[in-house]
Write an enzyme that holds these catalytic residues in place. Structure first.
Site, mmCIF file in Angstrom:
data_model
loop_
_atom_site.group_PDB
_atom_site.id
_atom_site.type_symbol
_atom_site.label_atom_id
_atom_site.label_comp_id
_atom_site.label_asym_id
_atom_site.label_seq_id
_atom_site.Cartn_x
_atom_site.Cartn_y
_atom_site.Cartn_z
ATOM 1 N N ASP A 17 11.235 -20.502 -33.976
ATOM 2 C CA ASP A 17 10.593 -21.329 -32.945
ATOM 3 C C ASP A 17 10.447 -22.789 -33.375
ATOM 4 O OD1 ASP A 17 9.484 -21.767 -30.471
ATOM 5 O OD2 ASP A 17 7.480 -21.055 -31.011
ATOM 6 N N GLY A 18 10.492 -23.677 -32.381
ATOM 7 C CA GLY A 18 10.216 -25.098 -32.623
ATOM 8 C C GLY A 18 11.437 -26.007 -32.550
ATOM 9 N N ASN A 65 13.219 -16.221 -21.865
ATOM 10 C CA ASN A 65 13.843 -17.545 -22.036
ATOM 11 C C ASN A 65 14.802 -17.898 -20.897
ATOM 12 O OD1 ASN A 65 13.880 -17.370 -25.682
ATOM 13 N ND2 ASN A 65 12.429 -18.409 -24.339
ATOM 14 N N ARG A 184 6.704 -16.589 -38.077
ATOM 15 C CA ARG A 184 6.969 -17.388 -36.883
ATOM 16 C C ARG A 184 6.797 -18.851 -37.258
ATOM 17 N NH1 ARG A 184 5.571 -16.721 -30.613
ATOM 18 N NH2 ARG A 184 6.596 -18.615 -29.936
HETATM 19 C C1 IPE Z 1 9.924 -16.999 -28.546
HETATM 20 O O1 IPE Z 1 9.688 -18.368 -28.467
HETATM 21 C C2 IPE Z 1 11.380 -16.708 -28.348
HETATM 22 C C3 IPE Z 1 12.291 -17.200 -29.367
HETATM 23 C C4 IPE Z 1 11.975 -17.917 -30.411
HETATM 24 C C5 IPE Z 1 13.657 -16.835 -29.182
HETATM 25 P P1 IPE Z 1 9.215 -19.083 -27.129
HETATM 26 O O2 IPE Z 1 9.174 -20.534 -27.448
HETATM 27 O O3 IPE Z 1 10.080 -18.665 -26.000
HETATM 28 O O4 IPE Z 1 7.772 -18.467 -26.916
HETATM 29 P P2 IPE Z 1 6.492 -19.035 -26.145
HETATM 30 O O5 IPE Z 1 6.931 -19.369 -24.745
HETATM 31 O O6 IPE Z 1 6.034 -20.260 -26.892
HETATM 32 O O7 IPE Z 1 5.483 -17.949 -26.214
HETATM 33 C C1 IPE Z 2 13.098 -21.660 -30.192
HETATM 34 O O1 IPE Z 2 12.788 -22.996 -30.016
HETATM 35 C C2 IPE Z 2 14.479 -21.311 -29.718
HETATM 36 C C3 IPE Z 2 14.538 -20.543 -28.463
HETATM 37 C C4 IPE Z 2 13.518 -20.109 -27.788
HETATM 38 C C5 IPE Z 2 15.851 -20.236 -27.971
HETATM 39 P P1 IPE Z 2 12.104 -23.518 -28.684
HETATM 40 O O2 IPE Z 2 13.187 -23.926 -27.732
HETATM 41 O O3 IPE Z 2 11.152 -22.540 -28.145
HETATM 42 O O4 IPE Z 2 11.367 -24.803 -29.213
HETATM 43 P P2 IPE Z 2 9.939 -25.321 -28.772
HETATM 44 O O5 IPE Z 2 8.975 -24.197 -28.940
HETATM 45 O O6 IPE Z 2 10.064 -25.752 -27.344
HETATM 46 O O7 IPE Z 2 9.652 -26.458 -29.699
HETATM 47 MG MG MG Z 3 9.144 -22.218 -28.446
#
Ligand code: IPE
Ligand code: IPE
Ligand code: MG
Length: 243
Positions: A17-18, A65, A184
């Protein structure tokens, strides 16, 4: 007290994440964040397997997603279809088996094709396992397991008297050992529907670092933290505590 010898967890799960926030901080697009995150995963997974981890599960794309913009989703799908092939070439040399967890619908054909190809190419490898969760949702996984169980009971393949935790695990997308360490990145403290069944007794670690910057040193830090934990599994084990 930290244990003398560092114990390497058997099954590590990572919620990648991030990527978006990492990109935003640098004035880049979210897609560029995903690009860097995906490249980081290639290097980091190498390192994690070299450390001796037997199962690595990563959350690459959740069922939820698909709610994101069309541009972001289609960029990620292209990244997957090109990237998984590359991962397969690299990890096959290290005897690693790549498996995928998640629902097939509504993944685009080009992604499904690569998923099938990579699964086939690496199925005979018997080293570590790289479990890539794409279009994965933990609640759907449980629902899908229950559906399969009902089907098998009706077909006389499974006796309902024999349904226990062991059976449930067998009916999950993959029949894997439970998660030992769940990481995470990005400072969020939630599961977001990841491996609900398998995380039952996992140790949780929530570094603030965004995934594209989560490097080998950061992973070593997670292992150090894991070794400070006293896993009890509901029993009593005070060996590492001053009580
Ligand atoms: C979880 O992250 C899914 C992945 C990292 C693939 P999200 O960014 O989608 O989760 P939320 O929306 O912050 O809970
Ligand atoms: C995780 O990063 C990757 C996927 C969910 C595919 P994010 O896209 O959720 O990144 P943030 O949370 O918006 O920073
Ligand atoms: Mg995210």
């Amino acid at each position: 007290m930290i244990k003398q010898k560092m114990e390497i967890p058997n099954h590590v799960a990572i919620i990648l994440d991030g990527n978006g926030r990492w990109a935003e901080e640098r004035g880049l697009t979210r897609s560029e964040g995903h690009f860097h995150g995906f490249n980081n995963l290639e290097k980091l997974s190498d390192y994690i397997f070299k450390k001796g981890v037997k199962i690595l599960s990563v959350y690459a794309f959740s069922t939820e997603n698909f709610k994101r913009s069309k541009t972001e989703v289609s960029y990620l799908m292209s990244l997957f279809s090109e990237g998984f092939k590359r991962y397969s070439k690299r990890l096959s040399k290290q005897n690693i088996k790549i498996i995928f967890s998640g629902r097939r619908e509504p993944l685009p054909k080009k992604v499904l094709k690569i998923i099938d190809q990579v699964t086939e190419e690496t199925k005979k490898n018997h080293g570590s396992i790289f479990n890539i969760c794409v279009n994965y949702g933990g609640q759907y996984e449980i629902v899908d397991a229950v559906q399969k169980i009902i089907k098998d009971v009706k077909a006389g393949i499974l006796d309902e008297k024999n349904i226990d935790c062991h059976t449930m695990n067998h009916y999950m997308y993959q029949d894997l050992a439970p998660v030992d360490l769940m990481i995470r990145t990005s400072g969020e403290h939630r599961l977001s529907n990841f491996l609900l069944w398998q995380n039952a007794y996992a140790e949780f670690y929530f570094p603030k670092t965004y995934f594209p910057a989560f490097d080998e040193k950061e992973f070593d830090q997670a292992i150090i933290e894991y070794n400070k934990r006293n896993r009890r599994f509901g029993g009593i084990n005070y060996e590492n505590e001053n009580s």
